[in-house]
Design a protein around this motif. Sequence first.
Motif, PDB file in Angstrom:
ATOM      1  N   GLU A 154      35.674  52.381  40.525  1.00 13.51           N
ATOM      2  CA  GLU A 154      35.310  51.203  39.747  1.00 13.51           C
ATOM      3  C   GLU A 154      34.055  50.545  40.306  1.00 13.51           C
ATOM      4  OE1 GLU A 154      38.604  48.516  39.736  1.00 13.51           O
ATOM      5  OE2 GLU A 154      39.456  49.368  37.920  1.00 13.51           O
TER       6      GLU A 154
ATOM      7  N   ARG B  75      35.940  42.025  42.741  1.00 12.30           N
ATOM      8  CA  ARG B  75      37.228  42.346  42.116  1.00 12.30           C
ATOM      9  C   ARG B  75      38.375  42.022  43.058  1.00 12.30           C
ATOM     10  NH1 ARG B  75      40.137  46.499  44.036  1.00 12.30           N
ATOM     11  NH2 ARG B  75      39.115  48.266  45.081  1.00 12.30           N
ATOM     12  N   ARG B  76      39.528  41.805  42.446  1.00 17.16           N
ATOM     13  CA  ARG B  76      40.720  41.465  43.235  1.00 17.16           C
ATOM     14  C   ARG B  76      41.255  42.702  43.953  1.00 17.16           C
ATOM     15  NH1 ARG B  76      45.175  37.510  42.289  1.00 17.16           N
ATOM     16  NH2 ARG B  76      47.067  38.328  43.248  1.00 17.16           N
ATOM     17  N   SER B  77      41.694  42.498  45.181  1.00 17.12           N
ATOM     18  CA  SER B  77      42.301  43.594  45.935  1.00 17.12           C
ATOM     19  C   SER B  77      43.576  44.052  45.226  1.00 17.12           C
ATOM     20  CB  SER B  77      42.659  43.126  47.358  1.00 17.12           C
ATOM     21  OG  SER B  77      43.391  44.127  48.038  1.00 17.12           O
ATOM     22  N   LYS B  78      43.789  45.360  45.223  1.00 17.78           N
ATOM     23  CA  LYS B  78      44.959  45.910  44.544  1.00 17.78           C
ATOM     24  C   LYS B  78      46.243  45.728  45.356  1.00 17.78           C
ATOM     25  CE  LYS B  78      42.192  49.335  42.107  1.00 17.78           C
ATOM     26  NZ  LYS B  78      41.908  50.788  41.886  1.00 17.78           N
ATOM     27  N   ARG B  79      46.096  45.388  46.653  1.00 14.42           N
ATOM     28  CA  ARG B  79      47.291  45.173  47.484  1.00 14.42           C
ATOM     29  C   ARG B  79      47.147  43.923  48.323  1.00 14.42           C
ATOM     30  NH1 ARG B  79      47.906  50.893  50.446  1.00 14.42           N
ATOM     31  NH2 ARG B  79      45.643  50.734  50.434  1.00 14.42           N
TER      32      ARG B  79
ATOM     33  N   GLN C 189      48.494  38.299  49.851  1.00 16.62           N
ATOM     34  CA  GLN C 189      48.296  39.729  49.690  1.00 16.62           C
ATOM     35  C   GLN C 189      48.396  40.445  51.037  1.00 16.62           C
ATOM     36  OE1 GLN C 189      44.535  39.800  47.230  1.00 16.62           O
ATOM     37  NE2 GLN C 189      45.835  41.013  45.853  1.00 16.62           N
TER      38      GLN C 189
END
Length: 285
Positions: A116, A281-285, A252
Motif C-alpha cells: 500500500e 495510515r493506521r497501523s494494522k496491529r 495498539q
Amino acid sequence: MGKVRRYQGANQADRWRKRTGPKRYRARRLAGVPLRVVFVTVAAVTALITQFVIQRGGSLPEINLQSLTKPAPAPIAGVASVIDGDTIAIQGQRVRFNGIDAPESRQYCDDAKGFEYPCGRRSAEALDGFLAASKPVQCTFVTWDRYDRYVGDCRRGDGSSVAAWMVEHGQALDWPKYSNGAYAEQQAKAKASKIGLWVGTFQAPWDWRAQHTDDAQPTTAPLLALGNGNSGCNIKGNISADGERIYHVPGQKYYGVTKITEAKGERWFCSEAQALAAGWRRSKR
C-alpha cells in the motif's frame, strides 16, 4: 369586422360578469397567468438541462441546480494552492478540474509489489510540482458542482493543460461521465507505460468515494497541529524501515514500544483525521 369582434367580446365579458359576479370573473381572468408562468419556467429549465446533457455526452453531471440561475464567472488566474490531485484554490476560490478524477487525499493504492502507498497524497504532490514549474494558473469556468465549487478547465502559465498532464502521467483518471472521453488518449498512454497509478492496482476514485461515505465531501486542508505527546496529541506518527508512514494510537500492540524521532520526520498527531490527512495510515496491529 375587428370592431364587431371586440364588441362581441365585450358583450360576452359583460354577460359573464352578470352571471358570476365580479370576484369570480377576476379570478377567471387571472387563473391562466400563473399556469403560463409555470410552463415558461419549466421549458426554460428543461432546455438548460438538455444542453448540459448534450455537452456531457449524454450524462447529466452532479450539478448544483441553484447554479443554473447563477451568472458564469470570469476566468480566474493566480498562484494555486493544491488541495488534492484534482482541486486547487486560487485567490480563495476553490477550483475543481473538469473531466478528470484523482485519488482522494485519504485513498491508498497498491504498488507493483502489492504494498500500500498513499496514492492520493502522491497525486497531490505531483500536481504541486507541475504547477510550481510555470506560474500562474488560469482557469476557465465550465459549471458549478453540487458542492458549489467552480469547475473549470485550467492551464499552467506556459499554456499546458493541467488535466491532460495529470491523466497522461497516471496521477488522475479520465472521467468519461463528464469528459466524454476527452482524456482517453492520455489515459491509454499512461496505462501502456505503467506509470503513476498504473504501476500497480487501484480503485477508481469515484468507486472509492462510494464505499467511503465519510469522505464524500470535498477535501479540506486542515491545519496539522504538532504535539509532544503531553497535550492530548498522543498519536504516534512513525516512519518504518521501508519509509512507510504509519501511525499508532493508544491501545495498539506496538504503541508502547514505538519511539518518535522528530529529526527523522516522525511526529505526533492530535487526531486520526490529522494523521490521515497528512498521508499516514493506521497501523494494522
